[in-house]
Write a protein that holds these residues in place. Structure first.
Motif, PDB file in Angstrom:
ATOM      1  N   CYS A 133       1.068   0.985  -6.507  1.00  0.00           N
ATOM      2  CA  CYS A 133      -0.304   0.603  -6.815  1.00  0.00           C
ATOM      3  C   CYS A 133      -0.892   1.569  -7.844  1.00  0.00           C
ATOM      4  O   CYS A 133      -0.832   2.791  -7.658  1.00  0.00           O
ATOM      5  N   PHE A 134      -1.457   1.022  -8.903  1.00  0.00           N
ATOM      6  CA  PHE A 134      -2.184   1.787  -9.911  1.00  0.00           C
ATOM      7  C   PHE A 134      -3.672   1.496  -9.750  1.00  0.00           C
ATOM      8  O   PHE A 134      -4.071   0.328  -9.677  1.00  0.00           O
ATOM      9  N   GLU A 135      -4.472   2.553  -9.706  1.00  0.00           N
ATOM     10  CA  GLU A 135      -5.908   2.392  -9.465  1.00  0.00           C
ATOM     11  C   GLU A 135      -6.715   2.998 -10.592  1.00  0.00           C
ATOM     12  O   GLU A 135      -6.329   4.010 -11.188  1.00  0.00           O
ATOM     13  N   ASP A 136      -7.851   2.367 -10.897  1.00  0.00           N
ATOM     14  CA  ASP A 136      -8.784   2.908 -11.875  1.00  0.00           C
ATOM     15  C   ASP A 136     -10.159   2.332 -11.585  1.00  0.00           C
ATOM     16  O   ASP A 136     -10.286   1.323 -10.874  1.00  0.00           O
ATOM     17  N   GLU A 137     -11.172   2.981 -12.125  1.00  0.00           N
ATOM     18  CA  GLU A 137     -12.541   2.534 -11.890  1.00  0.00           C
ATOM     19  C   GLU A 137     -13.331   2.625 -13.190  1.00  0.00           C
ATOM     20  O   GLU A 137     -12.964   3.351 -14.123  1.00  0.00           O
ATOM     21  N   HIS A 144      -4.244  -1.853   1.986  1.00  0.00           N
ATOM     22  CA  HIS A 144      -3.074  -1.728   2.866  1.00  0.00           C
ATOM     23  C   HIS A 144      -2.990  -2.891   3.835  1.00  0.00           C
ATOM     24  O   HIS A 144      -1.899  -3.440   4.092  1.00  0.00           O
ATOM     25  N   GLN A 145      -4.118  -3.301   4.370  1.00  0.00           N
ATOM     26  CA  GLN A 145      -4.123  -4.437   5.295  1.00  0.00           C
ATOM     27  C   GLN A 145      -3.753  -5.726   4.577  1.00  0.00           C
ATOM     28  O   GLN A 145      -3.051  -6.580   5.131  1.00  0.00           O
ATOM     29  N   GLN A 146      -4.202  -5.882   3.353  1.00  0.00           N
ATOM     30  CA  GLN A 146      -3.902  -7.094   2.594  1.00  0.00           C
ATOM     31  C   GLN A 146      -2.453  -7.125   2.130  1.00  0.00           C
ATOM     32  O   GLN A 146      -1.808  -8.170   2.140  1.00  0.00           O
ATOM     33  N   LEU A 147      -1.904  -5.977   1.737  1.00  0.00           N
ATOM     34  CA  LEU A 147      -0.529  -5.932   1.259  1.00  0.00           C
ATOM     35  C   LEU A 147       0.477  -5.944   2.396  1.00  0.00           C
ATOM     36  O   LEU A 147       1.603  -6.417   2.235  1.00  0.00           O
ATOM     37  N   GLY A 148       0.126  -5.348   3.530  1.00  0.00           N
ATOM     38  CA  GLY A 148       1.003  -5.373   4.686  1.00  0.00           C
ATOM     39  C   GLY A 148       2.238  -4.506   4.555  1.00  0.00           C
ATOM     40  O   GLY A 148       3.329  -4.905   4.989  1.00  0.00           O
ATOM     41  N   GLY A 149       2.093  -3.325   3.969  1.00  0.00           N
ATOM     42  CA  GLY A 149       3.235  -2.429   3.829  1.00  0.00           C
ATOM     43  C   GLY A 149       2.797  -1.075   3.321  1.00  0.00           C
ATOM     44  O   GLY A 149       1.616  -0.851   3.013  1.00  0.00           O
ATOM     45  N   PRO A 150       3.747  -0.133   3.226  1.00  0.00           N
ATOM     46  CA  PRO A 150       3.409   1.187   2.695  1.00  0.00           C
ATOM     47  C   PRO A 150       2.907   1.088   1.260  1.00  0.00           C
ATOM     48  O   PRO A 150       3.233   0.147   0.537  1.00  0.00           O
ATOM     49  N   VAL A 151       2.129   2.079   0.864  1.00  0.00           N
ATOM     50  CA  VAL A 151       1.509   2.082  -0.460  1.00  0.00           C
ATOM     51  C   VAL A 151       1.819   3.404  -1.145  1.00  0.00           C
ATOM     52  O   VAL A 151       1.640   4.476  -0.550  1.00  0.00           O
ATOM     53  N   VAL A 152       2.303   3.321  -2.381  1.00  0.00           N
ATOM     54  CA  VAL A 152       2.441   4.480  -3.258  1.00  0.00           C
ATOM     55  C   VAL A 152       1.357   4.347  -4.317  1.00  0.00           C
ATOM     56  O   VAL A 152       1.413   3.459  -5.167  1.00  0.00           O
ATOM     57  N   LEU A 153       0.365   5.208  -4.237  1.00  0.00           N
ATOM     58  CA  LEU A 153      -0.813   5.112  -5.090  1.00  0.00           C
ATOM     59  C   LEU A 153      -0.682   6.060  -6.279  1.00  0.00           C
ATOM     60  O   LEU A 153      -0.333   7.229  -6.117  1.00  0.00           O
ATOM     61  N   VAL A 154      -0.999   5.542  -7.467  1.00  0.00           N
ATOM     62  CA  VAL A 154      -0.992   6.328  -8.700  1.00  0.00           C
ATOM     63  C   VAL A 154      -2.370   6.201  -9.320  1.00  0.00           C
ATOM     64  O   VAL A 154      -2.814   5.092  -9.630  1.00  0.00           O
ATOM     65  N   TRP A 155      -3.049   7.336  -9.483  1.00  0.00           N
ATOM     66  CA  TRP A 155      -4.361   7.311 -10.133  1.00  0.00           C
ATOM     67  C   TRP A 155      -4.579   8.583 -10.927  1.00  0.00           C
ATOM     68  O   TRP A 155      -3.750   9.483 -10.910  1.00  0.00           O
ATOM     69  N   TRP A 163       0.987   5.889   5.858  1.00  0.00           N
ATOM     70  CA  TRP A 163       1.522   4.821   5.011  1.00  0.00           C
ATOM     71  C   TRP A 163       1.198   5.025   3.530  1.00  0.00           C
ATOM     72  O   TRP A 163       1.621   4.234   2.690  1.00  0.00           O
ATOM     73  N   LEU A 164       0.476   6.090   3.206  1.00  0.00           N
ATOM     74  CA  LEU A 164      -0.012   6.294   1.845  1.00  0.00           C
ATOM     75  C   LEU A 164       0.639   7.527   1.220  1.00  0.00           C
ATOM     76  O   LEU A 164       0.654   8.608   1.812  1.00  0.00           O
ATOM     77  N   THR A 165       1.187   7.353   0.015  1.00  0.00           N
ATOM     78  CA  THR A 165       1.718   8.442  -0.800  1.00  0.00           C
ATOM     79  C   THR A 165       0.988   8.421  -2.139  1.00  0.00           C
ATOM     80  O   THR A 165       0.897   7.370  -2.774  1.00  0.00           O
ATOM     81  N   VAL A 166       0.482   9.574  -2.561  1.00  0.00           N
ATOM     82  CA  VAL A 166      -0.377   9.636  -3.747  1.00  0.00           C
ATOM     83  C   VAL A 166       0.314  10.438  -4.847  1.00  0.00           C
ATOM     84  O   VAL A 166       0.858  11.513  -4.602  1.00  0.00           O
ATOM     85  N   PHE A 167       0.278   9.899  -6.068  1.00  0.00           N
ATOM     86  CA  PHE A 167       0.730  10.587  -7.271  1.00  0.00           C
ATOM     87  C   PHE A 167      -0.437  10.624  -8.257  1.00  0.00           C
ATOM     88  O   PHE A 167      -1.218   9.673  -8.334  1.00  0.00           O
ATOM     89  N   GLN A 168      -0.537  11.715  -9.008  1.00  0.00           N
ATOM     90  CA  GLN A 168      -1.613  11.863  -9.984  1.00  0.00           C
ATOM     91  C   GLN A 168      -1.057  11.770 -11.399  1.00  0.00           C
ATOM     92  O   GLN A 168      -0.055  12.390 -11.733  1.00  0.00           O
ATOM     93  N   LEU A 169      -1.729  10.995 -12.240  1.00  0.00           N
ATOM     94  CA  LEU A 169      -1.336  10.857 -13.637  1.00  0.00           C
ATOM     95  C   LEU A 169      -1.663  12.129 -14.408  1.00  0.00           C
ATOM     96  O   LEU A 169      -2.594  12.854 -14.039  1.00  0.00           O
ATOM     97  N   PRO A 170      -0.944  12.407 -15.484  1.00  0.00           N
ATOM     98  CA  PRO A 170      -1.294  13.569 -16.308  1.00  0.00           C
ATOM     99  C   PRO A 170      -2.628  13.353 -17.009  1.00  0.00           C
ATOM    100  O   PRO A 170      -3.111  12.230 -17.143  1.00  0.00           O
ATOM    101  N   ALA A 171      -3.216  14.414 -17.461  1.00  0.00           N
ATOM    102  CA  ALA A 171      -4.511  14.331 -18.123  1.00  0.00           C
ATOM    103  C   ALA A 171      -4.388  13.625 -19.469  1.00  0.00           C
ATOM    104  O   ALA A 171      -3.358  13.703 -20.135  1.00  0.00           O
ATOM    105  N   TYR A 172      -5.466  12.932 -19.851  1.00  0.00           N
ATOM    106  CA  TYR A 172      -5.567  12.267 -21.151  1.00  0.00           C
ATOM    107  C   TYR A 172      -4.407  11.309 -21.370  1.00  0.00           C
ATOM    108  O   TYR A 172      -3.770  11.311 -22.424  1.00  0.00           O
TER     109      TYR A 172
END
Length: 283
Positions: free
Chosen positions: A149-153, A230-241, A261-270
């Motif tokens: 999963c890739f997230e942004d706002e 997570h409830q909608q996908l029904g599985g573990p989530v690897v989050l990248v933001w 169920w959540l694993t988080v990765f952070q994108l590099p700056a810029y």
């Protein structure tokens, strides 16, 4: 930058400035003001005031030159001579010459100037999506059978803009708009992909009021958004933001640590081009 005698001034210049300070000391002792001394010697009043305080604290000895500044050379005269000889011979004598006689560039370093034909400027190896540690989220998602999963706002102000226009005399033009009571709306979007499944786009909106201290999503709102995904996908989530302060805050780290169920990765700056969610909020 190299300076003679280990400092920024040579011996003659140090002597000249010492003479100026001592002449200024004569005027200070005679009761001349800082403004007049600064004007005479073409220096700042701050420098004259510093000389005045040094003279009062340590006498004329405090205004004497301290000699060359900077660290002293730790090499002996023989070592300095040997080093100068090696530098004069150049890199070719040590086997580092290029094909054109110049020093060869180290590995993975290109010379300045035009390169060979057919090569265009591009992102370095350390910034590729599928290179090295930046692709760690892919292998983790594959090992866990999780959704990647890739997230942004993004945010948009809803207050209508002000403007001027023509109108009939005595009739003020009025334009009716919606959303005038809201000051800002924020959108958090998440793109989820997994092999064998169609991509999913999940989003939430946040309306900020004038009395709200924070205009965007809070840590707890992000947590509720991830719980719903997570409830909608029904599985573990690897989050990248990205490295938004809300994403990397202590409260957010504590909230993500409680979700197994959540694993988080952070994108590099810029690096917005590494996040596929960025185009969804483009104007």
């Amino acid at each position: 930058m190299r300076y003679p005698d280990g400092g920024g001034l040579d011996a003659a210049e140090r002597a000249r400035r010492e003479k100026v300070r001592l002449e200024a000391a004569d005027l200070i002792e005679a009761g001349v003001s800082d403004r007049e001394i600064a004007k005479r010697f073409r220096v700042s009043r701050m420098s004259v005031n510093r000389w005045r305080r040094a003279l009062a604290a340590g006498g004329r000895e405090a205004l004497a030159s301290k000699g060359a500044g900077g660290a002293q050379c730790k090499l002996t005269e023989a070592q300095v001579a040997e080093l100068e000889a090696v530098l004069e011979e150049g890199p070719a004598a040590a086997g580092y010459a290029g094909r054109d006689g110049r020093a060869a560039a180290p590995d993975r370093v290109d010379r300045p100037g035009p390169g060979p034909p057919g090569r265009r400027a591009g992102r370095g190896q350390d910034r590729q999506v599928a290179g090295g540690h930046l692709a760690g989220h892919k292998s983790t998602a594959a090992d866990l059978g999780a959704w990647l999963c890739f997230e942004d706002e993004s945010g948009q102000g809803l207050r209508p803009p002000k403007g001027r226009t023509w109108g009939r005399r005595g009739h003020t033009p009025v334009v009716t708009v919606t959303g005038g009571h809201d000051t800002r709306v924020s959108l958090a979007a998440l793109i989820a992909v997994r092999p064998g499944c169609g991509p999913r786009l999940i989003y939430r909106t946040h309306h900020a009021r004038r009395a709200d201290k924070r205009k965007g999503f809070t840590e707890h709102e992000y947590a509720r958004f991830l719980d719903a995904a997570h409830q909608q996908l029904g599985g573990p989530v690897v989050l990248v933001w990205d490295g938004l302060n809300t994403h990397t805050s202590r409260a957010m780290r504590e909230l993500t640590a409680t979700r197994a169920w959540l694993t988080v990765f952070q994108l590099p700056a810029y690096a917005p081009e590494l996040n596929p969610v960025e185009p969804t909020s483009a104007s």
